[in-house]
Design a protein around this motif. Structure first.
Motif, mmCIF file in Angstrom:
data_model
loop_
_atom_site.group_PDB
_atom_site.id
_atom_site.type_symbol
_atom_site.label_atom_id
_atom_site.label_comp_id
_atom_site.label_asym_id
_atom_site.label_seq_id
_atom_site.Cartn_x
_atom_site.Cartn_y
_atom_site.Cartn_z
ATOM 1 N N ASP A 37 0.841 -1.197 0.000
ATOM 2 C CA ASP A 37 0.000 0.000 0.000
ATOM 3 C C ASP A 37 0.879 1.252 0.000
ATOM 4 O OD1 ASP A 37 0.967 -0.435 2.520
ATOM 5 O OD2 ASP A 37 -0.797 0.380 3.540
ATOM 6 N N SER A 38 0.236 2.419 -0.091
ATOM 7 C CA SER A 38 0.982 3.674 -0.245
ATOM 8 C C SER A 38 1.791 4.027 1.003
ATOM 9 C CB SER A 38 0.029 4.811 -0.590
ATOM 10 O OG SER A 38 -0.906 4.992 0.457
ATOM 11 N N LYS A 39 1.310 3.685 2.206
ATOM 12 C CA LYS A 39 2.062 3.977 3.428
ATOM 13 C C LYS A 39 3.374 3.201 3.450
ATOM 14 C CE LYS A 39 -1.043 5.451 7.033
ATOM 15 N NZ LYS A 39 -1.565 5.157 8.371
ATOM 16 N N MET A 46 11.677 6.248 1.573
ATOM 17 C CA MET A 46 12.478 6.946 2.563
ATOM 18 C C MET A 46 13.797 6.199 2.808
ATOM 19 S SD MET A 46 11.454 8.013 6.448
ATOM 20 C CE MET A 46 11.442 6.342 7.042
ATOM 21 N N PHE A 47 13.733 4.882 2.895
ATOM 22 C CA PHE A 47 14.949 4.103 3.118
ATOM 23 C C PHE A 47 15.784 3.958 1.854
ATOM 24 C CE2 PHE A 47 12.789 2.449 6.962
ATOM 25 C CZ PHE A 47 13.773 2.796 7.869
ATOM 26 N N ALA A 48 15.205 4.167 0.696
ATOM 27 C CA ALA A 48 15.951 4.046 -0.553
ATOM 28 C C ALA A 48 16.811 5.277 -0.809
ATOM 29 C CB ALA A 48 14.995 3.827 -1.725
ATOM 30 N N LYS A 49 16.449 6.410 -0.188
ATOM 31 C CA LYS A 49 17.213 7.644 -0.386
ATOM 32 C C LYS A 49 18.563 7.548 0.294
ATOM 33 C CE LYS A 49 13.902 10.672 0.773
ATOM 34 N NZ LYS A 49 13.351 11.983 1.104
#
Length: 115
Positions: A37-39, A46-49
């Protein structure tokens, strides 16, 4: 090239084979394997940045103080920027001069200063 088109069409089919191939493809290319889902996608993004402490633009940021100061003084001389602290210092200097208490270098009295 035609084989690739067939493969991409097979992956998009909702069959069991298509689902498994899509899952495998996502695992190989480090994407989210299962539908989320979107959440949860927000957390994944956020963790991919890149972490902020590894971001060179943030860690090695140093403002250009000298250039900014020169620019502001030039704008002040044109009357486009108001530096209240500098105005206050100039006013205090002017008032001191009116009272006859000007601070400054005293002229030298020996002969070497004249030559």
């Amino acid at each position: 090239m035609a084989n690739y088109v067939k493969y991409s069409q097979l992956v998009n089919i909702a069959s069991n084979y298509g689902k498994r191939m899509k899952y495998l493809s996502n695992r190989i290319f480090c994407e989210v394997a299962r539908p989320t889902d979107s959440k949860s996608m927000k957390v994944v993004k956020m963790f991919a940045k890149q972490p902020l402490n590894l971001n060179k633009n943030i860690v090695e940021y140093y403002p250009r103080h000298v250039e900014t100061h020169k620019l502001m003084m030039k704008l002040r001389s044109y009357g486009l920027f108001r530096d209240e602290h500098q105005d206050f210092k100039e006013e205090m200097r002017r008032i001191r001069a009116l009272r006859g208490k000007v601070k400054g270098r005293k002229p030298r009295t020996n002969e070497n200063a004249a030559t």
